[in-house]
Design a protein around this motif. Sequence first.
Motif, PDB file in Angstrom:
ATOM      1  N   HIS A 125       0.810  -1.221   0.000  1.00  0.00           N
ATOM      2  CA  HIS A 125       0.000   0.000   0.000  1.00  0.00           C
ATOM      3  C   HIS A 125       0.844   1.273   0.000  1.00  0.00           C
ATOM      4  N   PRO A 126       1.788   1.385  -0.946  1.00  0.00           N
ATOM      5  CA  PRO A 126       2.619   2.592  -1.007  1.00  0.00           C
ATOM      6  C   PRO A 126       1.860   3.773  -1.601  1.00  0.00           C
ATOM      7  N   LYS A 127       2.323   4.956  -1.245  1.00  0.00           N
ATOM      8  CA  LYS A 127       1.813   6.171  -1.874  1.00  0.00           C
ATOM      9  C   LYS A 127       2.725   6.616  -3.008  1.00  0.00           C
ATOM     10  N   SER A 128       3.941   6.063  -3.015  1.00  0.00           N
ATOM     11  CA  SER A 128       4.879   6.349  -4.097  1.00  0.00           C
ATOM     12  C   SER A 128       5.865   5.200  -4.200  1.00  0.00           C
ATOM     13  N   PHE A 129       6.446   5.035  -5.373  1.00  0.00           N
ATOM     14  CA  PHE A 129       7.464   4.008  -5.572  1.00  0.00           C
ATOM     15  C   PHE A 129       8.837   4.631  -5.326  1.00  0.00           C
ATOM     16  N   THR A 130       9.157   4.837  -4.059  1.00  0.00           N
ATOM     17  CA  THR A 130      10.425   5.443  -3.671  1.00  0.00           C
ATOM     18  C   THR A 130      10.987   4.699  -2.468  1.00  0.00           C
ATOM     19  N   GLU A 131      12.300   4.798  -2.293  1.00  0.00           N
ATOM     20  CA  GLU A 131      12.931   4.107  -1.168  1.00  0.00           C
ATOM     21  C   GLU A 131      12.515   4.719   0.161  1.00  0.00           C
ATOM     22  N   ASN A 132      12.425   6.043   0.203  1.00  0.00           N
ATOM     23  CA  ASN A 132      12.038   6.751   1.420  1.00  0.00           C
ATOM     24  C   ASN A 132      10.748   7.535   1.187  1.00  0.00           C
ATOM     25  N   GLY A 133       9.936   7.634   2.231  1.00  0.00           N
ATOM     26  CA  GLY A 133       8.707   8.412   2.128  1.00  0.00           C
ATOM     27  C   GLY A 133       7.624   7.772   1.293  1.00  0.00           C
ATOM     28  N   HIS A 134       7.683   6.449   1.122  1.00  0.00           N
ATOM     29  CA  HIS A 134       6.687   5.775   0.286  1.00  0.00           C
ATOM     30  C   HIS A 134       5.345   5.603   0.991  1.00  0.00           C
ATOM     31  N   GLY A 135       5.337   5.685   2.325  1.00  0.00           N
ATOM     32  CA  GLY A 135       4.085   5.596   3.064  1.00  0.00           C
ATOM     33  C   GLY A 135       3.527   4.198   3.209  1.00  0.00           C
ATOM     34  N   GLY A 136       4.252   3.191   2.715  1.00  0.00           N
ATOM     35  CA  GLY A 136       3.761   1.823   2.800  1.00  0.00           C
ATOM     36  C   GLY A 136       4.217   1.112   4.060  1.00  0.00           C
ATOM     37  N   LYS A 137       3.772  -0.140   4.219  1.00  0.00           N
ATOM     38  CA  LYS A 137       4.119  -0.932   5.395  1.00  0.00           C
ATOM     39  C   LYS A 137       4.376  -2.375   4.992  1.00  0.00           C
ATOM     40  N   THR A 138       5.065  -3.101   5.861  1.00  0.00           N
ATOM     41  CA  THR A 138       5.286  -4.518   5.614  1.00  0.00           C
ATOM     42  C   THR A 138       4.046  -5.304   6.037  1.00  0.00           C
ATOM     43  N   LYS A 139       3.974  -6.533   5.589  1.00  0.00           N
ATOM     44  CA  LYS A 139       2.833  -7.372   5.962  1.00  0.00           C
ATOM     45  C   LYS A 139       2.790  -7.590   7.472  1.00  0.00           C
ATOM     46  N   THR A 140       3.945  -7.799   8.085  1.00  0.00           N
ATOM     47  CA  THR A 140       3.992  -7.999   9.534  1.00  0.00           C
ATOM     48  C   THR A 140       3.449  -6.782  10.275  1.00  0.00           C
ATOM     49  N   GLN A 141       3.824  -5.592   9.827  1.00  0.00           N
ATOM     50  CA  GLN A 141       3.319  -4.368  10.454  1.00  0.00           C
ATOM     51  C   GLN A 141       1.802  -4.266  10.313  1.00  0.00           C
ATOM     52  N   ILE A 142       1.303  -4.595   9.146  1.00  0.00           N
ATOM     53  CA  ILE A 142      -0.139  -4.507   8.905  1.00  0.00           C
ATOM     54  C   ILE A 142      -0.899  -5.489   9.794  1.00  0.00           C
ATOM     55  N   LEU A 143      -0.418  -6.728   9.876  1.00  0.00           N
ATOM     56  CA  LEU A 143      -1.095  -7.731  10.701  1.00  0.00           C
ATOM     57  C   LEU A 143      -1.081  -7.341  12.174  1.00  0.00           C
ATOM     58  N   LYS A 144       0.027  -6.779  12.631  1.00  0.00           N
ATOM     59  CA  LYS A 144       0.122  -6.353  14.031  1.00  0.00           C
ATOM     60  C   LYS A 144      -0.873  -5.239  14.322  1.00  0.00           C
ATOM     61  N   GLU A 145      -0.964  -4.287  13.421  1.00  0.00           N
ATOM     62  CA  GLU A 145      -1.887  -3.170  13.623  1.00  0.00           C
ATOM     63  C   GLU A 145      -3.339  -3.625  13.509  1.00  0.00           C
ATOM     64  N   GLN A 146      -3.596  -4.588  12.632  1.00  0.00           N
ATOM     65  CA  GLN A 146      -4.954  -5.136  12.543  1.00  0.00           C
ATOM     66  C   GLN A 146      -5.351  -5.790  13.860  1.00  0.00           C
TER      67      GLN A 146
END
Length: 396
Positions: free
Chosen positions: A188-209
């Motif tokens: 779920h990135p907001k941009s295809f960039t190394e920094n500031g992409h706004g995305g998360k890893t699957k592990t982060q998403i599952l933890k937050e869910q």
Amino acid sequence: DFTKAHGIPKESLGKPDLLREATCKLSTSDLERLANLLERFEYLLKNGELKKEEIDLAKALEYGEKFYRLKEQYDFQVSLLEQVGILKEGAILGIDGNTYPIPTLEQIALRLFERREILKTKHDQGFTKLLLVPFGMSLDSLQETLKQFLLKYKKDNPTFNLDTNEPLWVWEEYKGADIGDSPNLVYHPKSFTENGHGGKTKTQILKEQAEGRWTLPPTAGSATGGTASAGVAGGKELGTPGWTIHLLQPSNPDEQDADETPIGIASIPREGQGTPQGDLIPRPPLEANKFSNEYLSILQKAQEDKDSPYHGETGMTPEDWITAFMIHLSETGKPLDNWEKGGESMSYLTGAFFSFSISILVLGAGWSCGSRQADLDRFVPHGRGEDIGVRFSVVI
């Protein structure tokens, strides 16, 4: 009728010993559903009327049938997920070791009903095809599932043209890309960039869910999405951790007015060959031959503009595509995104990307009729081709 479908004699409902014997082989999710049904029935007997939430549920189920043919779609997909081994006793095993029950029919119906006003435009644009995605599973497991599914499909359909030695070609960096301490796959990135992409890893998403803190990808009517609550079992909460529930445009949009069940997934048209959908806010087709970061830009701009025909849509992930491929082939007998066939295209998967220290790569998938196999590939963000486009969905 739940009891009839599961072979539970009606006379056992009032006798604990008989009921225990009749239900000993039910899965955990089915037992929870039965307990919920018995609780509702007891309330009806005592009070002579349904609870308010029961009335709302009845309305929601009726709405889901009228506008989405929900039960038929849901039952088919649950059955397929069980057949291919993804769904075991009503749940999946996530990469974090947790078990995630599949969203219930009632949960999905309530979600559609409660969001019916903000989903009205997307429904008008043809987003009626349900897709249940086991996001929490490892991508490696899903790839193996797709391989075995293709081999089984070939066995059952001998004329299906498949390379049985390599039914699925996967770029090597997909292996383990969603697991570990530093996974290379960002969702779920907001941009295809190394920094500031706004995305998360699957592990982060599952933890937050699990903690009820995960903000869903943007949905129709909301630029920021909604919060996925932690509860799921029994259908008393709307949160569905470990799963994503999508609406897509089906392959038979012209038959929707005839009250037909949505079948398959709409193909990605080549440039100049698409057909607009919808009357409320007509949606121009997303045609092939654009840069992948251009598609992502269209998506991001649409989230801030409620009048955009793409407002409330989100890019797809490899988990989404694998599940969609199996559903599409099962329902239509044709492989999804058969890009070497005239009129169809491969699909950029803009819901995720590879973030390496030396490069950024966008995911892509399709079916090669020449190689007779499905492909999970990668592309540079600033590349484009006449035979590759994008497919967006609505996450509910």
